[in-house]
Design an enzyme around this catalytic site. Structure first.
Site, mmCIF file in Angstrom:
data_model
loop_
_atom_site.group_PDB
_atom_site.id
_atom_site.type_symbol
_atom_site.label_atom_id
_atom_site.label_comp_id
_atom_site.label_asym_id
_atom_site.label_seq_id
_atom_site.Cartn_x
_atom_site.Cartn_y
_atom_site.Cartn_z
ATOM 1 N N ASP A 46 0.837 -1.194 0.000
ATOM 2 C CA ASP A 46 0.000 0.000 0.000
ATOM 3 C C ASP A 46 0.871 1.243 0.000
ATOM 4 O OD1 ASP A 46 -2.125 -1.617 0.059
ATOM 5 O OD2 ASP A 46 -2.822 -1.090 2.074
ATOM 6 N N ALA A 47 1.969 1.174 0.775
ATOM 7 C CA ALA A 47 2.825 2.359 0.894
ATOM 8 C C ALA A 47 3.454 2.706 -0.456
ATOM 9 C CB ALA A 47 3.908 2.104 1.939
ATOM 10 N N TYR A 49 2.246 1.941 -3.387
ATOM 11 C CA TYR A 49 1.161 2.407 -4.236
ATOM 12 C C TYR A 49 0.824 3.863 -3.911
ATOM 13 C CZ TYR A 49 -3.560 2.788 -6.174
ATOM 14 O OH TYR A 49 -4.671 3.211 -6.866
ATOM 15 N N ASP A 50 0.716 4.158 -2.613
ATOM 16 C CA ASP A 50 0.416 5.534 -2.193
ATOM 17 C C ASP A 50 1.495 6.484 -2.695
ATOM 18 O OD1 ASP A 50 -1.878 4.747 -0.932
ATOM 19 O OD2 ASP A 50 -0.983 4.614 1.057
ATOM 20 N N SER A 95 -12.735 7.948 -2.995
ATOM 21 C CA SER A 95 -11.674 7.408 -2.171
ATOM 22 C C SER A 95 -11.275 8.454 -1.136
ATOM 23 C CB SER A 95 -10.502 7.056 -3.059
ATOM 24 O OG SER A 95 -9.555 6.379 -2.304
ATOM 25 N N LEU A 96 -10.278 8.162 -0.340
ATOM 26 C CA LEU A 96 -9.850 9.097 0.697
ATOM 27 C C LEU A 96 -8.409 9.512 0.478
ATOM 28 C CD1 LEU A 96 -11.271 7.270 3.842
ATOM 29 C CD2 LEU A 96 -12.163 9.356 2.795
ATOM 30 N N GLU A 129 -12.734 6.894 13.314
ATOM 31 C CA GLU A 129 -13.171 5.492 13.328
ATOM 32 C C GLU A 129 -12.135 4.645 12.598
ATOM 33 O OE1 GLU A 129 -16.449 5.010 10.194
ATOM 34 O OE2 GLU A 129 -16.007 7.153 10.166
ATOM 35 N N LYS A 131 -10.217 2.405 9.959
ATOM 36 C CA LYS A 131 -10.291 2.197 8.513
ATOM 37 C C LYS A 131 -10.188 0.691 8.305
ATOM 38 C CE LYS A 131 -8.385 3.767 4.122
ATOM 39 N NZ LYS A 131 -8.199 2.511 3.431
ATOM 40 N N ASP A 133 -9.819 -2.824 6.580
ATOM 41 C CA ASP A 133 -9.080 -3.288 5.409
ATOM 42 C C ASP A 133 -9.861 -4.399 4.715
ATOM 43 O OD1 ASP A 133 -7.138 -3.505 3.552
ATOM 44 O OD2 ASP A 133 -5.652 -4.439 4.858
ATOM 45 N N TYR A 240 -20.551 2.688 7.085
ATOM 46 C CA TYR A 240 -19.906 3.925 7.539
ATOM 47 C C TYR A 240 -20.150 5.137 6.639
ATOM 48 C CZ TYR A 240 -16.398 2.136 4.257
ATOM 49 O OH TYR A 240 -15.783 1.639 3.157
ATOM 50 N N LYS A 304 -13.606 12.309 9.761
ATOM 51 C CA LYS A 304 -14.575 12.980 8.899
ATOM 52 C C LYS A 304 -15.135 14.183 9.635
ATOM 53 C CE LYS A 304 -15.851 8.454 7.125
ATOM 54 N NZ LYS A 304 -16.778 7.322 7.256
ATOM 55 N N LYS A 328 -3.100 6.675 7.972
ATOM 56 C CA LYS A 328 -2.641 5.289 7.814
ATOM 57 C C LYS A 328 -1.700 4.869 8.936
ATOM 58 C CE LYS A 328 -4.153 3.936 3.651
ATOM 59 N NZ LYS A 328 -3.236 3.393 2.706
ATOM 60 N N CYS A 433 33.479 -19.861 2.159
ATOM 61 C CA CYS A 433 32.142 -20.185 1.652
ATOM 62 C C CYS A 433 31.583 -21.371 2.436
ATOM 63 C CB CYS A 433 32.243 -20.526 0.167
ATOM 64 S SG CYS A 433 30.715 -21.202 -0.492
ATOM 65 N N CYS A 436 31.498 -24.524 -0.337
ATOM 66 C CA CYS A 436 32.688 -25.138 -0.939
ATOM 67 C C CYS A 436 33.969 -24.870 -0.155
ATOM 68 C CB CYS A 436 32.859 -24.672 -2.382
ATOM 69 S SG CYS A 436 33.417 -22.965 -2.521
ATOM 70 N N CYS A 457 32.024 -15.656 -2.543
ATOM 71 C CA CYS A 457 32.814 -16.879 -2.579
ATOM 72 C C CYS A 457 33.695 -16.810 -3.821
ATOM 73 C CB CYS A 457 31.863 -18.069 -2.653
ATOM 74 S SG CYS A 457 32.628 -19.567 -3.268
ATOM 75 N N CYS A 463 32.610 -24.158 -6.815
ATOM 76 C CA CYS A 463 31.597 -24.032 -5.761
ATOM 77 C C CYS A 463 30.268 -24.618 -6.232
ATOM 78 C CB CYS A 463 31.407 -22.578 -5.358
ATOM 79 S SG CYS A 463 30.129 -22.386 -4.095
HETATM 80 S S1 IVH Z 1 -15.289 6.721 4.203
HETATM 81 C C1 IVH Z 1 -16.139 9.436 0.496
HETATM 82 N N1 IVH Z 1 -14.754 5.176 6.252
HETATM 83 O O1 IVH Z 1 -11.191 3.177 2.493
HETATM 84 C C2 IVH Z 1 -15.366 8.576 1.421
HETATM 85 N N2 IVH Z 1 -13.896 4.552 4.149
HETATM 86 O O2 IVH Z 1 -9.300 4.769 0.895
HETATM 87 C C3 IVH Z 1 -16.029 7.331 1.753
HETATM 88 N N3 IVH Z 1 -12.671 2.443 4.180
HETATM 89 O O3 IVH Z 1 -13.123 3.477 -0.394
HETATM 90 C C4 IVH Z 1 -15.165 6.419 2.502
HETATM 91 N N4 IVH Z 1 -12.923 2.014 6.301
HETATM 92 O O4 IVH Z 1 -13.241 1.275 0.973
HETATM 93 C C5 IVH Z 1 -14.578 5.383 4.939
HETATM 94 N N5 IVH Z 1 -14.407 3.863 8.140
HETATM 95 C C6 IVH Z 1 -14.235 4.076 6.842
HETATM 96 C C7 IVH Z 1 -13.525 3.183 6.043
HETATM 97 C C8 IVH Z 1 -13.372 3.454 4.699
HETATM 98 C C9 IVH Z 1 -12.403 1.579 5.147
HETATM 99 C C10 IVH Z 1 -12.190 2.258 2.786
HETATM 100 C C11 IVH Z 1 -13.248 2.436 1.743
HETATM 101 C C12 IVH Z 1 -12.781 3.591 0.931
HETATM 102 C C13 IVH Z 1 -11.314 3.544 1.149
HETATM 103 C C14 IVH Z 1 -10.660 4.870 0.923
#
Ligand code: IVH
Length: 716
Positions: A46-47, A49-50, A95-96, A129, A131, A133, A240, A304, A328, A433, A436, A457, A463
Site C-alpha cells: 500500500d505504501a 502504491y500511495d 476514495s480518501l 473510526e 479504517k 481493510d 460507515y 470525517k 494510515k 564459503c 565449498c 565466494c 563451488c
Molecule cells: S469513508 C467518500 N470510512 O477506504 C469517502 N472509508 O481509501 C467514503 N474504508 O473506499 C469512505 N474504512 O473502501 C470510509 N471507516 C471508513 C472506512 C473506509 C475503510 C475504505 C473504503 C474507501 C477507502 C478509501
C-alpha cells in the site's frame, strides 16, 4: 522508462520529463489498480502504491497543464471486471486522501478550517473510526427492500454482486418502516482473523491453495459468480457512509451512522467524536493500541467532519472529499526471536545472511525468514554507510521487530537490546564459503575505494552452490525456459551428478539412453514425463540469442542488457569476438562496446572478464556444440506469423502466465510491449482488459483473445 527518471525529485523535472513521468505513472497505477481490484492479487505494498499516487499528484501540482485525461487522480480503482453485470453508481464512490503523520493530521484540520474560514474560537468536530481493510460495497434499498449491491469498480461503475451480498448476515435484506424510500448505505466487507484462518484450513484441504490475507479472502469470496460459494464464506460488513438518500436521517455523520445501526446494520463500536487534531490523534493511538486484539484487519483511522452542512460546503477534490482523510498506520510489524542466521550462496557467489525466525504472523501472513542483505546490514550499517536500527546489530537469540509492508520481503527493523541474552555473540562474518570452503572476500571497489558490502565466494566453478544457482538461472523462464526443468529438478540432477554444467542438459537424453539407472525410474518421474522433458529440451536448441546471453549469467548482464547486446552484435560469434577484442581498452572494439546505448563501463568490464576466463570459453564452446542461438534477424525471417510484430498482452490470461506469454511471443519472433501505441500490431486481451483494450480500439489495432493467439502461432 529510465530508472533515474522515476526517482528524480519532482522539483528537478523539466516539462518533458514530467510528461513522461505522468504517462508512466498513469500506466503503472492503472496496472496496480487492476491487480488489486480485479485479480485480488496486488504486487506492491500500500505504501508503494500511495507513493506512486502521491508523486502523480505532486507532478500535476507543478505542471497542471500536463495533467492527463486518463490521470489516476481523476479516478478510483479499476474498471469493473467483465464477469458481473455493471451498476452505475447514483453517486460516485470516492476514495480518501491519506495522512501518514500527526503533522499531516494537523494540516488536514488547518485546511478544513481555512476553507470554511472559521475564526480561532469557532469549533469544528470530527469523527474518528477505524479504517477497515476490506472492500467497499454500496447497498441500494428502494422502498426499504435491498435491490442492488455493487462493488466500487472504477468509482463510477461497479459490479453487481447483489445475490452474493444477500448471503451476508450483517446486511439487512429490508429496512424498518421508518426508513426513507431510497437509501444507499455504503461500507466495508471484511473477514475476521478467526474466520480467515478457518477458511484457509478448509481451502488448503479441499483445493490446496490459500488466500494470502483476509482482505484478499473477502474480495475473492464476494466476487464469486456462484452466490452459493459466497454463502459458504464468513463475510462481515460495517456501514460507515452513504450514496443517494431520498432523506438523510440526521444532520451529522455520527447521527446518520447511529440511524444505520438502528436500521439493523453493523457499525463500528470504536467510532468517536473529536474536537480537533489533538483528540483525533489520541483516538488514533487508542485504536492503534487495540489493533492486534480487534480480530480483524484495519489499516488506519478515518477522520470525517461531523457536521453534514460543513461537509457539503467542503465538497470534493477530484477523487476524494475535502472533509475526510485516512490516517494510515505504519507498515505491519510483529515481535519475534532470531533462532539462527543462515548464509545463502547465490549464482555470482554472493553470500547473503538470512535470519531464521521463530514463525510469527505479521498482518495475516506467517513469516519465518527475513533477509539480512549483507554483513554490514547485520552489524547495523546501511547501504550508504549510515547507521540503521540506530546502529544496533542483530544476533542469534535477539528479540526483534519484523516489518512486512504489503508483499515485500520481511525486514528486521529493530532489536530489543533489553531482551538480548547475556551469551548472545555478535554475528561473525565468515571468510570462507559455507558450501565449498573457498575464500570468501569483500572486494575493494576500484572506483570508490570502499569495500563492497557483499562478500563473495571465490570458488567460481568449483563451488557447487554457485554451479547450481547458475544452472537454475540458465533454465529459468526468462533465459532458456525449459519446461519441466525447474529449481527442484536441477538440484536433484546436480546432486546425482546428471547435470553439472549447462551443456549437460542437452546430452541428458543421450546419457539416459546408455545408462542403466534410467530417469524414468526416478521418484516423481515416469516414461511420459521424461519424454516430455526431453522434448522440451530439444525444442530449446534453437534459442533466441538474447535469452542465451542472459542465461549465461554474466555479472551485470540482465534481461535488458542481454537484448541490447544481442541486437547490436547479432550473433554469439560476433559478441564473443567483440568482447575478446575489447580487452584492449584503447582499441576500436572497446570503443564500439562502450558506445552502445545502454552499455556502460560496468557491463563492459564484466563482459571482458567473463570471456577472458578460459573455463567460460570452454563451456561456451561445449554449449554451442549443442544449441544454436539465433539472431533476432534470423527469427524475424523465420516465417512465424508474428515475427517482427509488436504484441501487447492485457487482461487476465488463463492458459499461461504473463512471463510465459512474453516468452512464447518472443520465441515466435515478436516484440512484447507493455503499453498500446500506434506502433502496436496486435493486442491479446483476456477477461478484465481495460484501458489498453480501449486504446487498441481507438488506434484500430487488431485485438484477439488468448485462444486465437494459440491458434495464430500454431499451438492451438
Ligand atoms: S469513508 C467518500 N470510512 O477506504 C469517502 N472509508 O481509501 C467514503 N474504508 O473506499 C469512505 N474504512 O473502501 C470510509 N471507516 C471508513 C472506512 C473506509 C475503510 C475504505 C473504503 C474507501 C477507502 C478509501
Amino acid at each position: 522508462m529510465s530508472a533515474s527518471l522515476a526517482t528524480k525529485p519532482v522539483a528537478a523535472l523539466d516539462p518533458e520529463e514530467a510528461a513522461l513521468e505522468l504517462e508512466r505513472l498513469a500506466f503503472e497505477i492503472a496496472e496496480h489498480d487492476r491487480r488489486y481490484y480485479q485479480e485480488d492479487a496486488p504486487t506492491v505494498s500500500d505504501a508503494e502504491y500511495d507513493a506512486l499516487r502521491q508523486r502523480n499528484l505532486e507532478i500535476e501540482a507543478r505542471f497542471p497543464e500536463l495533467a492527463r485525461e486518463d490521470s489516476p487522480s481523476h479516478r478510483v480503482g479499476a474498471a469493473p471486471s467483465a464477469t458481473f453485470s455493471e451498476v452505475v453508481h447514483a453517486v460516485p464512490m470516492l476514495s480518501l486522501d491519506n495522512a501518514f503523520s500527526d503533522e499531516d493530521v494537523g494540516d488536514f484540520v488547518g485546511r478544513v478550517r481555512r476553507f470554511l474560514k472559521l475564526s480561532d474560537g469557532e469549533p469544528v468536530a470530527f469523527t474518528a473510526e477505524p479504517k477497515i481493510d476490506g472492500l467497499s460495497l454500496s447497498l441500494r434499498y428502494e422502498n426499504r427492500r435491498l435491490v442492488t449491491a455493487a462493488t466500487r469498480g472504477d468509482g463510477t461503475t461497479g459490479e453487481n454482486v447483489t445475490a452474493n451480498a444477500r448471503t451476508i448476515a450483517d446486511i439487512p435484506k429490508s429496512l424498518p418502516p421508518g426508513a426513507p424510500e431510497i437509501v444507499e448505505v455504503r461500507g466495508e466487507v471484511y473477514m475476521s482473523h478467526a474466520d480467515f484462518a478457518a477458511l484457509n484450513t478448509r481451502m488448503e484441504a479441499e483445493e490446496g491453495r490459500v488466500f494470502a490475507n483476509p482482505r484478499n479472502a473477502a474480495a475473492g469470496s464476494l466476487r464469486q459468480l456462484d452466490a452459493a460459494v459466497t454463502a459458504s464464506r464468513p463475510l462481515k460488513f460495517f456501514a460507515y457512509a452513504w450514496g443517494q438518500m431520498s432523506e438523510v436521517p440526521g444532520e451529522t455523520q455520527m447521527a446518520v451512522v447511529e440511524a444505520f445501526r438502528d436500521w439493523g446494520f453493523a457499525t463500528n463500536p470504536l467510532m468517536r467524536l473529536c474536537a480537533g487534531a489533538e483528540e483525533m490523534i489520541a483516538v488514533y493511538r487508542e485504536i492503534e493500541a487495540q489493533r492486534a486484539t480487534l480480530g480483524y484487519d484495519i489499516d488506519g483511522v478515518v477522520y470525517k467532519v461531523d457536521d453534514l452542512g460543513l461537509q457539503r460546503r467542503l465538497g470534493f477534490v477530484s477523487r476524494s472529499p475535502r472533509w475526510a482523510i485516512a490516517h494510515k498506520f505504519p507498515a505491519e510489524q510483529a515481535t519475534t526471536i532470531v533462532r539462527d542466521i543462515d548464509i545463502q550462496v547465490g549464482r555470482t557467489g554472493a553470500l547473503t545472511p538470512v535470519a531464521k525466525l521463530e514463525p510469527v504472523t505479521v498482518g495475516g501472513v506467517v513469516v519465518s525468514n527475513a533477509t539480512l542483505h549483507n554483513e554490514d546490514y547485520v552489524a547495523g550499517i546501511g547501504a550508504d554507510g549510515a547507521p540503521i536500527r540506530e546502529g544496533k546489530d542483530i544476533r542469534v537469540g535477539d528479540t526483534v521487530t519484523v516489518q512486512r509492508a504489503g508483499d515485500v520481503i520481511p525486514q528486521i527493523v529493530d532489536v530489543d537490546l533489553s531482551r538480548r541474552p547475556a551469551n548472545a555473540a555478535p554475528f561473525e562474518s565468515r571468510t570462507t564459503c559455507p558450501v565449498c570452503g573457498s575464500h570468501a572476500v569483500r572486494e575493494v571497489n576500484e572506483k570508490t575505494g570502499r569495500k563492497d558490502a557483499v562478500r563473495r565466494c571465490t570458488g567460481g566453478l568449483v563451488c557447487p552452490a554457485q554451479a547450481v544457482e547458475r544452472l537454475k538461472h540458465f533454465v529459468s523462464r526468462n533465459a532458456l525456459d525449459i519446461e519441466g526443468l525447474g529449481s527442484k529438478q536441477i538440484e536433484a540432477f546436480f546432486t546425482d551428478g546428471l547435470i553439472r554444467r549447462p551443456a549437460d542438459i542437452f546430452t541428458l537424453a543421450e546419457q539416459d539412453r546408455t545408462s542403466l539407472k534410467k530417469l524414468k525410474d526416478r521418484e516423481g518421474w515416469g516414461a511420459k514425463s521424461v519424454q516430455n522433458l526431453f522434448a522440451a529440451i530439444e525444442e530449446r536448441r534453437d534459442v533466441a540469442l538474447n535469452r542465451f546471453v542472459f542465461g549465461l549469467g554474466i555479472r551485470h548482464v540482465g534481461e535488458t542488457t542481454a537484448k541490447v547486446l544481442a541486437r547490436h552484435y547479432g550473433t554469439m560469434e560476433d559478441l564473443r569476438a567483440g568482447a575478446l577484442a575489447a580487452r584492449d581498452r584503447d582499441g576500436e572494439a572497446y570503443a564500439e562496446l562502450i558506445d552502445i546505448d545502454g552499455i556502460g563501463e560496468t557491463v563492459a568490464d564484466a563482459l571482458i572478464e567473463f570471456f577472458a576466463e578460459a573455463h567460460n570459453e570452454e563451456e561456451l564452446d561445449r554449449l554451442l556444440a549443442e544449441v544454436r542461438p539465433a539472431s533476432m534477424a534470423a527469427l524475424e525471417a523465420s516465417g512465424s506469423p508474428v515475427a517482427g510484430k509488436t504484441v501487447v498482452f492485457t487482461g487476465s490470461l488463463e492458459r499461461m502466465t504473463r512471463d510465459e506469454a512474453k516468452a512464447m511471443a518472443e520465441r515466435f519472433g515478436a516484440k512484447v510491449a507493455g503499453s498500446v501505441s500506434k506502433k502496436t500490431d496486435l493486442v491479446v486481451a483476456g477477461p478484465g482488459a481495460g484501458s489498453k483494450l480501449k486504446k487498441a480500439e481507438e488506434f484500430g489495432v487488431e485485438v484477439i483473445d488468448e485462444d486465437a493467439w494459440f491458434e495464430l502461432v500454431g499451438e492451438g
